[in-house]
Write a protein that holds these residues in place. Structure first.
Motif, PDB file in Angstrom:
ATOM      1  N   PHE A  41       0.859  -1.189   0.000  1.00 38.31           N
ATOM      2  CA  PHE A  41       0.000   0.000   0.000  1.00 38.31           C
ATOM      3  C   PHE A  41       0.895   1.240   0.000  1.00 38.31           C
ATOM      4  O   PHE A  41       1.858   1.321   0.779  1.00 38.31           O
ATOM      5  N   ILE A  42       0.573   2.195  -0.853  1.00 35.21           N
ATOM      6  CA  ILE A  42       1.384   3.400  -1.041  1.00 35.21           C
ATOM      7  C   ILE A  42       0.581   4.609  -0.566  1.00 35.21           C
ATOM      8  O   ILE A  42      -0.587   4.767  -0.942  1.00 35.21           O
ATOM      9  N   PRO A  43       1.178   5.500   0.242  1.00 35.37           N
ATOM     10  CA  PRO A  43       0.475   6.735   0.639  1.00 35.37           C
ATOM     11  C   PRO A  43       0.500   7.752  -0.502  1.00 35.37           C
ATOM     12  O   PRO A  43       1.546   7.987  -1.108  1.00 35.37           O
ATOM     13  N   GLN A  44      -0.639   8.333  -0.801  1.00 37.48           N
ATOM     14  CA  GLN A  44      -0.743   9.291  -1.892  1.00 37.48           C
ATOM     15  C   GLN A  44      -1.312  10.605  -1.365  1.00 37.48           C
ATOM     16  O   GLN A  44      -2.470  10.664  -0.928  1.00 37.48           O
ATOM     17  N   PRO A  45      -0.507  11.711  -1.371  1.00 35.86           N
ATOM     18  CA  PRO A  45      -1.049  13.016  -0.956  1.00 35.86           C
ATOM     19  C   PRO A  45      -2.162  13.463  -1.911  1.00 35.86           C
ATOM     20  O   PRO A  45      -2.059  13.293  -3.123  1.00 35.86           O
ATOM     21  N   VAL A  46      -3.220  14.027  -1.347  1.00 35.58           N
ATOM     22  CA  VAL A  46      -4.375  14.446  -2.144  1.00 35.58           C
ATOM     23  C   VAL A  46      -4.875  15.797  -1.636  1.00 35.58           C
ATOM     24  O   VAL A  46      -4.508  16.261  -0.552  1.00 35.58           O
ATOM     25  N   GLN A  47      -5.724  16.403  -2.453  1.00 38.33           N
ATOM     26  CA  GLN A  47      -6.498  17.567  -2.069  1.00 38.33           C
ATOM     27  C   GLN A  47      -7.971  17.194  -2.139  1.00 38.33           C
ATOM     28  O   GLN A  47      -8.401  16.583  -3.133  1.00 38.33           O
ATOM     29  N   PHE A  48      -8.722  17.534  -1.127  1.00 36.67           N
ATOM     30  CA  PHE A  48     -10.111  17.097  -1.066  1.00 36.67           C
ATOM     31  C   PHE A  48     -10.977  18.202  -0.497  1.00 36.67           C
ATOM     32  O   PHE A  48     -10.488  19.165   0.108  1.00 36.67           O
ATOM     33  N   ARG A  49     -12.285  18.017  -0.701  1.00 34.71           N
ATOM     34  CA  ARG A  49     -13.295  18.906  -0.135  1.00 34.71           C
ATOM     35  C   ARG A  49     -14.414  18.045   0.430  1.00 34.71           C
ATOM     36  O   ARG A  49     -14.812  17.054  -0.197  1.00 34.71           O
ATOM     37  N   PRO A  50     -14.899  18.365   1.614  1.00 38.87           N
ATOM     38  CA  PRO A  50     -16.000  17.571   2.177  1.00 38.87           C
ATOM     39  C   PRO A  50     -17.289  17.793   1.409  1.00 38.87           C
ATOM     40  O   PRO A  50     -17.592  18.911   0.977  1.00 38.87           O
ATOM     41  N   LEU A  51     -18.051  16.709   1.226  1.00 39.71           N
ATOM     42  CA  LEU A  51     -19.361  16.799   0.584  1.00 39.71           C
ATOM     43  C   LEU A  51     -20.489  16.858   1.604  1.00 39.71           C
ATOM     44  O   LEU A  51     -21.410  17.642   1.498  1.00 39.71           O
ATOM     45  N   ASP A  52     -20.414  15.966   2.583  1.00 36.76           N
ATOM     46  CA  ASP A  52     -21.388  15.964   3.670  1.00 36.76           C
ATOM     47  C   ASP A  52     -20.705  15.375   4.884  1.00 36.76           C
ATOM     48  O   ASP A  52     -19.476  15.331   4.955  1.00 36.76           O
ATOM     49  N   ALA A  53     -21.504  14.904   5.826  1.00 37.30           N
ATOM     50  CA  ALA A  53     -20.927  14.415   7.076  1.00 37.30           C
ATOM     51  C   ALA A  53     -20.130  13.128   6.910  1.00 37.30           C
ATOM     52  O   ALA A  53     -19.311  12.800   7.765  1.00 37.30           O
ATOM     53  N   SER A  54     -20.328  12.378   5.805  1.00 40.07           N
ATOM     54  CA  SER A  54     -19.680  11.065   5.681  1.00 40.07           C
ATOM     55  C   SER A  54     -18.904  10.874   4.392  1.00 40.07           C
ATOM     56  O   SER A  54     -18.271   9.834   4.233  1.00 40.07           O
ATOM     57  N   THR A  55     -18.911  11.816   3.465  1.00 41.21           N
ATOM     58  CA  THR A  55     -18.205  11.648   2.195  1.00 41.21           C
ATOM     59  C   THR A  55     -17.399  12.893   1.867  1.00 41.21           C
ATOM     60  O   THR A  55     -17.719  14.005   2.307  1.00 41.21           O
ATOM     61  N   VAL A  56     -16.348  12.686   1.041  1.00 43.95           N
ATOM     62  CA  VAL A  56     -15.502  13.767   0.555  1.00 43.95           C
ATOM     63  C   VAL A  56     -15.303  13.560  -0.940  1.00 43.95           C
ATOM     64  O   VAL A  56     -15.555  12.473  -1.480  1.00 43.95           O
ATOM     65  N   VAL A  57     -14.849  14.605  -1.621  1.00 42.96           N
ATOM     66  CA  VAL A  57     -14.495  14.499  -3.031  1.00 42.96           C
ATOM     67  C   VAL A  57     -13.031  14.892  -3.167  1.00 42.96           C
ATOM     68  O   VAL A  57     -12.621  15.969  -2.727  1.00 42.96           O
ATOM     69  N   VAL A  58     -12.227  13.995  -3.749  1.00 43.57           N
ATOM     70  CA  VAL A  58     -10.804  14.241  -3.979  1.00 43.57           C
ATOM     71  C   VAL A  58     -10.671  14.942  -5.318  1.00 43.57           C
ATOM     72  O   VAL A  58     -11.045  14.392  -6.358  1.00 43.57           O
ATOM     73  N   THR A  59     -10.121  16.144  -5.306  1.00 43.88           N
ATOM     74  CA  THR A  59     -10.014  16.950  -6.530  1.00 43.88           C
ATOM     75  C   THR A  59      -8.656  16.799  -7.208  1.00 43.88           C
ATOM     76  O   THR A  59      -8.559  16.964  -8.422  1.00 43.88           O
ATOM     77  N   GLN A  60      -7.628  16.497  -6.451  1.00 46.77           N
ATOM     78  CA  GLN A  60      -6.294  16.326  -7.026  1.00 46.77           C
ATOM     79  C   GLN A  60      -5.570  15.212  -6.293  1.00 46.77           C
ATOM     80  O   GLN A  60      -5.736  15.032  -5.091  1.00 46.77           O
ATOM     81  N   GLY A  61      -4.745  14.457  -7.076  1.00 39.94           N
ATOM     82  CA  GLY A  61      -3.902  13.425  -6.473  1.00 39.94           C
ATOM     83  C   GLY A  61      -4.282  12.007  -6.847  1.00 39.94           C
ATOM     84  O   GLY A  61      -3.507  11.095  -6.622  1.00 39.94           O
ATOM     85  N   LEU A  62      -5.477  11.784  -7.412  1.00 40.80           N
ATOM     86  CA  LEU A  62      -5.915  10.444  -7.763  1.00 40.80           C
ATOM     87  C   LEU A  62      -6.361  10.410  -9.216  1.00 40.80           C
ATOM     88  O   LEU A  62      -6.736  11.427  -9.803  1.00 40.80           O
ATOM     89  N   SER A  63      -6.313   9.212  -9.778  1.00 39.22           N
ATOM     90  CA  SER A  63      -6.852   8.969 -11.112  1.00 39.22           C
ATOM     91  C   SER A  63      -7.874   7.846 -11.022  1.00 39.22           C
ATOM     92  O   SER A  63      -7.987   7.160  -9.998  1.00 39.22           O
ATOM     93  N   ALA A  64      -8.586   7.624 -12.105  1.00 40.22           N
ATOM     94  CA  ALA A  64      -9.690   6.669 -12.081  1.00 40.22           C
ATOM     95  C   ALA A  64      -9.233   5.226 -11.950  1.00 40.22           C
ATOM     96  O   ALA A  64     -10.029   4.354 -11.600  1.00 40.22           O
ATOM     97  N   ASP A  65      -7.944   4.917 -12.231  1.00 41.93           N
ATOM     98  CA  ASP A  65      -7.481   3.535 -12.159  1.00 41.93           C
ATOM     99  C   ASP A  65      -6.814   3.201 -10.835  1.00 41.93           C
ATOM    100  O   ASP A  65      -6.216   2.134 -10.698  1.00 41.93           O
ATOM    101  N   ASN A  66      -6.870   4.083  -9.857  1.00 41.71           N
ATOM    102  CA  ASN A  66      -6.281   3.815  -8.540  1.00 41.71           C
ATOM    103  C   ASN A  66      -7.258   3.038  -7.671  1.00 41.71           C
ATOM    104  O   ASN A  66      -8.451   3.355  -7.625  1.00 41.71           O
ATOM    105  N   ARG A  67      -6.746   2.005  -7.003  1.00 45.26           N
ATOM    106  CA  ARG A  67      -7.547   1.236  -6.057  1.00 45.26           C
ATOM    107  C   ARG A  67      -7.287   1.804  -4.668  1.00 45.26           C
ATOM    108  O   ARG A  67      -6.202   1.657  -4.117  1.00 45.26           O
ATOM    109  N   VAL A  68      -8.310   2.466  -4.096  1.00 47.19           N
ATOM    110  CA  VAL A  68      -8.152   3.250  -2.867  1.00 47.19           C
ATOM    111  C   VAL A  68      -8.724   2.480  -1.686  1.00 47.19           C
ATOM    112  O   VAL A  68      -9.777   1.836  -1.788  1.00 47.19           O
ATOM    113  N   VAL A  69      -8.028   2.569  -0.564  1.00 40.16           N
ATOM    114  CA  VAL A  69      -8.507   1.965   0.678  1.00 40.16           C
ATOM    115  C   VAL A  69      -9.609   2.853   1.252  1.00 40.16           C
ATOM    116  O   VAL A  69      -9.389   4.042   1.530  1.00 40.16           O
ATOM    117  N   VAL A  70     -10.796   2.292   1.408  1.00 43.49           N
ATOM    118  CA  VAL A  70     -11.933   3.051   1.943  1.00 43.49           C
ATOM    119  C   VAL A  70     -12.323   2.591   3.344  1.00 43.49           C
ATOM    120  O   VAL A  70     -13.150   3.228   3.988  1.00 43.49           O
TER     121      VAL A  70
END
Length: 333
Positions: free
Chosen positions: A294-323
């Motif tokens: 597992f590799i740490p990836q710095p990101v930029q994000f913004r909260p959407l609501d109390a339980s979800t966020v949206v990552v705006t920079q740092g990820l691509s669609a083919d990354n498998r992310v730990v949720v």
């Protein structure tokens, strides 16, 4: 081959450890989400479901029919919470007592005059007898009114049904006029007041939620057009996501309001627990690059609501992310 953090910052996590730590990953696609803004706010009383009990005149506190209520006690609208016994100044009290004695004497003389005129009925005009009766009745009413004012007390009743939020009284306490003696709130009806410096934000609100409280939903009531302490208040109505459940809020509690605007942004939507902090206090997500790595990836994000966020920079669609389990991976040294 074991559980360890590698020199490049990545983590080696065997399969058996992944199952034990309940690690879950997803292949997050690109999507559109509403832009959000975090606003400071606080919980306030609903003016239509709460009220304050104040004394119109000063006096000494006396207990109500059920004693003095305490904070947290449930009451119904119209229940007498306490009494305020009024005490006039000594000179005013003496004047009232002298006036009462004078009225009593006048009333007795008027009643005696009525009795004499009634004994002479037939020789005395009827209008004189009626006038004497009216005068005696008027003096009796004035005597009764002044006598009641000497020992009057004010009943403090609950304005609405709810729970006592504030009660700072003891028996015998002397209170001043317009002091706030009790506060009654409905625990199922509260408001959240957020503050912003953007005057156009109120017209762009599409939804809102409270950070860290997913069981609470907000509904926009309106945005003020007058600044208060340099900011514009935006008011939201609070309700429980599941009807019948109590709101996990208290009057005056500071909260963070996540406001969703009508603007759309591109990004990858993830659960809020997927974003953690590295030792440099930077937000990161963990990407699975191999079966056990597992590799740490710095990101930029913004909260959407109390339980979800949206990552705006740092990820691509083919990354498998730990949720699920990302905080546990971040603790591996």
């Amino acid at each position: 081959s074991g559980l360890a953090r590698l020199p490049d910052g990545s983590v080696n996590l065997p399969k058996i450890a992944q199952r034990r730590m309940a690690i879950r990953t997803v292949l997050a696609p690109q999507s559109e989400a509403a832009a959000t803004v975090d606003l400071p706010g606080r919980v306030v009383m609903d003016p239509n479901a709460s009220g304050r009990v104040q004394a119109v005149h000063g006096g000494r506190i006396e207990p109500g029919p059920k004693g003095l209520p305490v904070a947290g006690q449930a009451v119904k609208g119209g229940d007498v919470l306490a009494y305020v016994r009024h005490h006039a100044e000594p000179y005013a009290l003496g004047t009232q007592q002298a006036q009462l004695a004078e009225l009593r004497a006048q009333r007795q003389l008027a009643e005696q005059r009525v009795q004499r005129l009634e004994g002479l009925e037939g020789t005395v005009p009827r209008k004189d007898i009626d006038a004497a009766r009216t005068e005696a009745k008027s003096l009796a009413e004035r005597e009764r009114s002044i006598g009641a004012s000497l020992s009057s007390r004010e009943a403090l009743a609950a304005p609405v049904s709810g729970v006592i939020a504030r009660a700072d009284l003891v028996v015998g306490q002397v209170v001043e006029p317009r002091d706030v003696l009790f506060e009654v709130v409905d625990p199922a009806r509260m408001l959240v007041e957020a503050a912003t410096a953007d005057a156009s934000l109120g017209a762009r609100v599409a939804g809102a939620s409270l950070q860290g409280l997913p069981d609470v939903s907000l509904r926009l009531l309106g945005a003020s057009r007058a600044m208060r302490d340099g900011v514009l208040p935006i008011t939201f109505a609070v309700s429980a996501s599941r009807p019948g459940t109590a709101l996990p809020l208290a009057i005056g509690q500071p909260v963070t309001v996540v406001v969703q605007s009508k603007e759309r942004i591109q990004g990858i939507v993830l659960p809020a627990q997927a974003v953690v902090r590295n030792p440099s206090n930077e937000p990161i997500v963990w990407i699975k690059s191999g079966a056990e790595r597992f590799i740490p990836q710095p990101v930029q994000f913004r909260p959407l609501d109390a339980s979800t966020v949206v990552v705006t920079q740092g990820l691509s669609a083919d990354n498998r992310v730990v949720v699920q389990g990302a905080p546990l991976i971040a603790q591996i040294r």
